[in-house]
Design an enzyme around this catalytic site. Structure first.
Site, mmCIF file in Angstrom:
data_model
loop_
_atom_site.group_PDB
_atom_site.id
_atom_site.type_symbol
_atom_site.label_atom_id
_atom_site.label_comp_id
_atom_site.label_asym_id
_atom_site.label_seq_id
_atom_site.Cartn_x
_atom_site.Cartn_y
_atom_site.Cartn_z
ATOM 1 C CD GLU A 1 -2.867 -1.184 0.126
ATOM 2 O OE1 GLU A 1 -3.135 -0.117 -0.476
ATOM 3 O OE2 GLU A 1 -3.344 -2.287 -0.198
ATOM 4 C CG HIS B 1 -4.257 3.050 2.105
ATOM 5 N ND1 HIS B 1 -4.260 3.956 3.126
ATOM 6 C CD2 HIS B 1 -3.485 3.591 1.120
ATOM 7 C CE1 HIS B 1 -3.522 5.001 2.804
ATOM 8 N NE2 HIS B 1 -3.047 4.822 1.580
ATOM 9 C CG HIS C 1 -7.384 -1.953 -1.562
ATOM 10 N ND1 HIS C 1 -6.759 -2.169 -2.772
ATOM 11 C CD2 HIS C 1 -8.705 -1.906 -1.835
ATOM 12 C CE1 HIS C 1 -7.669 -2.229 -3.730
ATOM 13 N NE2 HIS C 1 -8.865 -2.070 -3.177
#
Length: 242
Positions: free
Chosen positions: A16, A64, A159
């Site tokens: 990420e 995220h 995510h």
């Protein structure tokens, strides 16, 4: 395992980042890795949050949900690079949209100015490229592949590098033929199993078999399981079709 049997070690990897491009100064904030040996998940993982020294772009934060405040006390990339490189050493990397993650990892490695170990990552098995070859003109993001192969991703609201690498490992194994079960049965085990099978043969002179019906709780649990299968398969659960 025979001595001449080749061991294939793969690392399914995801990252990420604070944004989409390194040219804008974006950095890695999380790395997640899952180990696969001879197409078998070993349970060994590498996971690390990283302080990037900057804010995440708004679009990336929506994806995220990893805030600057959360990352404030986390180590920087240089502090974790040795452990990371040791974990992936000698393995084939498996990444969804590999150029993105490899580009960011090489960017981070290039920022290390000390005499610490440095490495330029090159080759990786790109599951996005593989999916496009197998399923042309279709959506091939991770969510679409989970739906196509019946992989449960119900916990994936946002995510996350480790969660996504775990899901990707399941998708990759399903997309390329399934996970191989490691058989450690000895000849003694096989002979014992054969004896049990032989002893299980029912005599023709047996009495009437007792019929045991499922309880209401068992029927409900069965129905709930079928509903989960139907959802995962996009409404294609054959047991629910009339």
């Amino acid at each position: 395992m025979a001595e001449d049997e080749q061991i294939k070690r793969q690392i399914v990897l995801d990252t990420e980042t604070t944004g989409l491009s390194t040219t804008d100064g974006n950095r890695i904030i999380e790395i997640g890795c899952v180990e696969v040996i001879n197409r078998r998940l070993t349970g060994q993982t590498f996971h690390q949050y990283i302080n990037p020294g900057r804010e995440s772009e708004e679009g990336a934060l929506e994806v995220h949900g990893i805030t600057t405040e959360f990352l404030a006390d986390k180590p920087n990339f240089e502090e974790i690079v040795e452990d990371f490189l040791d974990f992936i050493d000698g393995a084939e990397l498996v990444i969804h949209n590999a150029p993105f993650d490899i580009g960011f990892l090489n960017h981070e490695l290039g920022l290390i100015k000390t005499e610490k170990r440095r490495l330029v990552l090159k080759d990786a098995l790109d599951t996005l490229k593989l999916a496009k070859q197998k399923h042309p003109a279709q959506r091939n993001n991770l969510d679409a592949l989970c739906k196509r192969y019946g992989i449960d991703n119900s916990n994936r609201e946002l995510h996350g590098a480790l969660l996504d690498s775990e899901i990707l490992a399941d998708v990759y194994l399903a997309m390329t033929g399934g996970q191989v079960t490691l058989s450690l049965a000895t000849e003694e085990d096989k002979q014992e199993n054969k004896t049990e099978q032989e002893s299980a043969i029912i005599s023709k002179n047996r009495g009437p078999l007792k019929v045991i019906k499922a309880t209401e709780e068992e029927i409900q649990a069965h129905d709930e399981n079928l509903q989960r299968l139907d959802k995962a398969s996009g409404g294609n659960c054959v047991w629910l079709k009339k």
